[in-house]
Design an enzyme around this catalytic site. Structure first.
Site, PDB file in Angstrom:
ATOM      1  N   THR A   1      46.673  66.852  48.456  1.00 56.44           N
ATOM      2  CA  THR A   1      47.815  67.448  49.076  1.00 56.44           C
ATOM      3  C   THR A   1      48.113  67.355  50.564  1.00 56.44           C
ATOM      4  OG1 THR A   1      47.849  68.931  47.646  1.00 56.44           O
ATOM      5  CG2 THR A   1      49.151  69.738  49.183  1.00 56.44           C
TER       6      THR A   1
ATOM      7  N   GLN B   1      45.003  60.169  40.280  1.00 56.61           N
ATOM      8  CA  GLN B   1      44.869  60.231  39.076  1.00 56.61           C
ATOM      9  C   GLN B   1      44.266  58.587  38.503  1.00 56.61           C
ATOM     10  OE1 GLN B   1      44.224  62.775  37.044  1.00 56.61           O
ATOM     11  NE2 GLN B   1      45.526  64.254  37.980  1.00 56.61           N
TER      12      GLN B   1
ATOM     13  N   SER C   1      41.427  62.836  45.805  1.00 60.71           N
ATOM     14  CA  SER C   1      40.964  64.071  45.793  1.00 60.71           C
ATOM     15  C   SER C   1      39.778  63.902  45.191  1.00 60.71           C
ATOM     16  CB  SER C   1      41.667  64.997  44.984  1.00 60.71           C
ATOM     17  OG  SER C   1      42.673  65.662  45.994  1.00 60.71           O
TER      18      SER C   1
ATOM     19  N   THR D   1      35.545  69.784  62.566  1.00 62.95           N
ATOM     20  CA  THR D   1      34.144  69.116  62.074  1.00 62.95           C
ATOM     21  C   THR D   1      34.231  68.817  60.621  1.00 62.95           C
ATOM     22  OG1 THR D   1      33.185  70.483  63.680  1.00 62.95           O
ATOM     23  CG2 THR D   1      31.679  69.795  61.979  1.00 62.95           C
TER      24      THR D   1
ATOM     25  N   CYS E   1      49.418  73.304  37.780  1.00 64.18           N
ATOM     26  CA  CYS E   1      50.463  74.301  38.619  1.00 64.18           C
ATOM     27  C   CYS E   1      51.236  75.088  37.601  1.00 64.18           C
ATOM     28  CB  CYS E   1      51.198  73.409  39.540  1.00 64.18           C
ATOM     29  SG  CYS E   1      50.313  72.471  40.264  1.00 64.18           S
TER      30      CYS E   1
HETATM   31  N1  PLP Z   1      48.869  64.181  43.111  1.00 65.39           N
HETATM   32  C1  PLP Z   1      48.428  64.001  41.820  1.00 65.39           C
HETATM   33  C2  PLP Z   1      48.825  62.986  41.007  1.00 65.39           C
HETATM   34  C3  PLP Z   1      47.697  65.168  41.386  1.00 65.39           C
HETATM   35  O1  PLP Z   1      47.241  64.997  39.966  1.00 65.39           O
HETATM   36  C4  PLP Z   1      47.038  66.110  42.182  1.00 65.39           C
HETATM   37  C5  PLP Z   1      46.715  67.075  41.378  1.00 65.39           C
HETATM   38  O2  PLP Z   1      46.886  67.794  40.556  1.00 65.39           O
HETATM   39  C6  PLP Z   1      47.798  66.164  43.527  1.00 65.39           C
HETATM   40  C7  PLP Z   1      48.347  65.105  43.891  1.00 65.39           C
HETATM   41  C8  PLP Z   1      47.163  67.206  44.488  1.00 65.39           C
HETATM   42  O3  PLP Z   1      45.943  67.306  44.438  1.00 65.39           O
HETATM   43  P1  PLP Z   1      44.968  68.313  45.392  1.00 65.39           P
HETATM   44  O4  PLP Z   1      45.483  69.571  44.527  1.00 65.39           O
HETATM   45  O5  PLP Z   1      43.499  68.002  45.035  1.00 65.39           O
HETATM   46  O6  PLP Z   1      45.368  68.204  46.747  1.00 65.39           O
END
Ligand code: PLP
Length: 743
Positions: A87, A207, A227, A265, A356
């Site tokens: 994000t 993903q 992530s 940091t 979500c």
């Molecule tokens: N993009 C995709 C395709 C995702 O599946 C996700 C999380 O579900 C994100 C972005 C956001 O990731 P994070 O919540 O780790 O910042």
């Protein structure tokens, strides 16, 4: 705790649970844990310090950066910026591009390219960031979503038609809900044309990591985010790849860390742990992940189990376009909530749509963009495993899916499979005569009223889902169910015991006298007990208050029964759209004059309805307590609340031994609560009840309703079974909770 060789807890306290929601997040792999621990214990220096401890830390960080660059095919490790996750990476990239455009706009008074395109199935963070930052910066950009076809693949012609004026294209490598792989090579070709060359390209790689090869530099992309927690590293660590020539403006400034691109940091334990995972990914000999062919085999096993257990299942994306680790499907006639509850009870953790939006029965924006019918996008289930799963876990998942399927089938939730005579008998044992709530997979509610003799009436207020409900009823052995509509005058003769009444405003109400019910003594007391079905709360008010002068509702009702009774008890809580503590009431009418509300007032706001796991032992030390499992039969069939609670109480959730004096367990699905309320209103008794469900939501609803009964001291277990089964971790208590005293 028994850990398997990949460090997962296969043998949870009461049943094997298999976590198949890896697109939401994954468990932290033991190697990542170990590395994070080493970074914290041995290598805790600040990577910016110039002494030896700092240099050690720096070397840890840089080795993780190199692993990240290799994993995503980046030419230069310096193009990797560690951050908190995708994000943040999305914000940094979009902000950088928009700020770059703003500068151009300020300098020249115009934008050479003013379109921002994003895929219609992107993660919500992408359109939200584009909208947010363009508003914050006040940039006159045109934002458009790129349509997808029914397979979820981006419309490249649409993209091409706008290429000349487009400043930024945001696309994902693999979709988080469906697992659909986008044709990045073809987009790369488009962007290499003369019209495409001035356009920047953001690729959401979250993903794809660990599931398909990623070659960012070769592709010619400019930004890509990742992530750690999606691939067995901890949460709160991720990285952004930014091509060295792409515009970049830091969003966080300060100490100049990450070459000035992201100050603060560094999260060294996180980066080191993620780095360890990426090293394993880069080295085919490091066998912590399943190979592609093993992932394929696992997918095939799950596909054949799911198709066998749910004959009305449809896949929501063509599997040949998807990564092997994601399966998205809907089952006709079963809502995603029901399916999730059944799978959860059987020990398989999956999600409905994206993480979500789970908890809400909203349509999935991804499946809607693919133009799937509403019932499919509303009732989608996403099952996602990861390369760190094991074939044994997938076998265990198949077994649990089978159990969930059998439980749903026994509850006639899968109408394509008629239940056997035994199953019908079992079903009737739980659902017996009386009033139950019935829900269709689209959420439509109806009430089922069954008599002792098996005659049944379905009260509904629309055509919607009637066929589905009827199919479920015939599967339950209820043939020839009479359907009564609240929204229409009845033309057919009414079933025995039923009448239709009209209020002054023309709304119709249905009243049924008692013989259907299993209220004790109902036979002798026939005409005294009646249940009223109203379409809305307003309508109930109207009839309760006799609002319009010409209609004294009580008189009207009594008139219908005039020849039989001088006292009539009416339960008027069956507003079709909701059963809540506001519309629960019992009225006793003596002639036309007396009119008594016999239900006690709702609990006062200070009265604590919820009790915590820690308070259970106190509660159970009291005399005579009933634990009501308010989950539906297809959940309680595969996870037995009495076993779970008895086991817990033996060791005691509070650390002390509970006396367990007179604790009775009773299964009372929320859909059967109406009948229980009728019985208790007819025969009030003083009792203490603890309602339990999976998450604490349904049990709270049940406890609130039960508290309206005279003499009923009902409570709900906060957090439900999830809280009971939660692993014990040594965290300080969430808050200071006043001690539960059971009153
Ligand atoms: N993009 C995709 C395709 C995702 O599946 C996700 C999380 O579900 C994100 C972005 C956001 O990731 P994070 O919540 O780790 O910042």
């Amino acid at each position: 705790m028994t850990l398997d060789k990949r460090g997962k807890n296969l043998s949870s306290k009461f049943q094997a649970t298999v976590y198949l929601d890896c697109n939401a997040t994954t468990h932290t792999h033991p190697l990542a844990l170990q590395t994070a621990r080493e970074a914290m214990e041995l290598c805790y220096g600040n990577p910016s310090s110039t002494h030896i401890s700092g240099l050690h830390a720096k070397s840890f960080l840089e080795s993780a950066r190199e692993a990240a660059a290799v994993a995503v095919g980046a030419n230069d490790p310096e193009e990797i910026i560690f951050n908190s996750g995708a994000t943040e990476g999305i914000q940094s990239s979009i902000f950088s591009v928009l700020f770059h455009l703003l500068r151009q706009f300020r300098e020249t008074g115009r934008l050479q390219r003013w379109h921002i395109l994003y895929g219609a199935t992107e993660h919500k963070a992408v359109p939200a960031a584009i909208q947010h930052w363009s508003e914050v910066l006040g940039l006159p950009v045109e934002i458009e979503s790129i349509p997808v076809d029914s397979n979820g693949i981006l419309d490249l012609e649409f993209m091409e038609s706008r290429l000349a004026q487009t400043a930024l294209i945001c696309t994902m490598a693999v979709n988080n809900e469906t697992g659909v792989i986008q044709p990045l090579e073809r987009i790369s070709e488009l962007l290499a044309t003369s019209e495409g060359r001035g356009c920047l390209w953001f690729v959401d790689g979250v993903q794809a990591l660990g599931k398909v090869p990623i070659r960012l530099s070769e592709l010619g992309a400019h930004y890509s985010c990742f992530s750690g927690h999606k691939l067995n590293a901890p949460k709160g660590i991720g990285f952004l790849w930014v091509h060295k020539d792409a515009p970049f403006t830091p969003m966080i400034v300060g100490g100049g860390q990450e070459r000035g691109k992201r100050s603060g940091t560094e999260n060294l334990p996180g980066a080191a742990a993620f780095g360890r995972i990426l090293k394993a990914l880069n080295d085919p000999k490091d066998s912590i992940f399943m190979s592609h062919s093993q992932l394929e085999e696992c997918r095939q096993k799950l596909i054949s189990t799911l198709s066998r257990c749910f004959p009305t299942l449809v896949w929501n994306a063509d599997l040949q376009h998807c990564v092997p680790t994601t399966l998205n499907f809907s089952v006709e006639g079963v809502s995603s909530r029901e399916l999730m509850n059944a799978l959860d009870a059987a020990g398989v953790r999956v999600s409905g749509g994206s993480a979500c939006s789970s908890g809400k029965t909203t349509e999935s924006h991804v499946l809607s963009a693919m133009s799937l019918p509403k019932w499919r996008s509303q009732n989608a289930i996403r099952l996602s495993f990861g390369p760190a799963n094991t074939p044994a876990e997938i076998d265990a998942a198949c077994l649990a899916v089978q159990q969930a399927g059998e439980a749903l089938r026994a509850s006639c939730m899968i109408p394509a499979l008629p239940a056997s005579a035994d199953q019908v008998a079992e079903f009737l044992k739980h659902t017996g005569p009386g009033v139950s709530e019935l829900r269709a997979s689209d959420g439509t509610r109806a009430w089922l009223v069954m008599s002792h003799g098996g005659a049944s009436v379905l009260v509904a207020d629309c055509d919607q889902a009637l066929q589905e409900l009827n199919n479920k009823l015939s599967c339950r052995g209820l043939q020839g169910t009479h359907i009564l509509r609240l929204d229409k005058p009845q033309t057919d003769p009414m079933p025995p015991g039923w009448i239709q009444i009209k209020t002054q405003s023309g709304t119709s109400l249905l009243l049924v006298s008692a013989p259907f019910s299993n209220v004790q003594n109902a036979q002798e007391n026939k005409s005294n007990v009646s249940v009223l079905f109203a379409p809305t709360r307003d309508c109930l008010d109207e009839i309760q208050q006799g609002k319009n002068s010409t209609l004294d509702s009580c008189e009207a009702i009594l008139a219908c029964f005039a020849c039989e009774t001088s006292a009539l008890t009416v339960y008027d809580f069956f507003s079709l759209h909701e059963l809540n503590s506001n519309n629960l009431s019992k009225r006793t009418m003596q002639g036309a004059s007396k009119n008594t509300l016999a239900v006690s007032n709702a609990a006062s706001a200070n009265d604590r309805i919820e009790c915590t796991k820690e308070e259970l032992a106190n509660l159970f030390s009291e005399q005579e307590f009933t634990v009501l499992d308010v989950r539906e039969a297809f959940e309680s069939a595969t996870s037995h609340l009495d076993e779970i609670m008895n086991q817990l109480l033996k060791t005691s959730v509070t650390g002390q031994k509970s006396s367990q004096n007179g604790v009775n367990f009773k299964i009372l699905p929320l859909s059967r609560l109406p009948q229980f309320l009728i019985e208790r209103l007819e025969h009030p008794r003083s009792e203490k009840i603890l309602c339990v469900c999976r998450s604490g939501q349904r049990s709270l609803q049940a406890a609130e309703l039960l508290r309206r009964l005279p003499g009923c001291d009902a409570h709900s277990l906060k957090g439900g079974l999830a809280e009971l089964l939660a692993p014990t971790v040594s965290l300080p208590p969430r808050s200071v909770i006043p001690t539960f005293n059971g009153s």
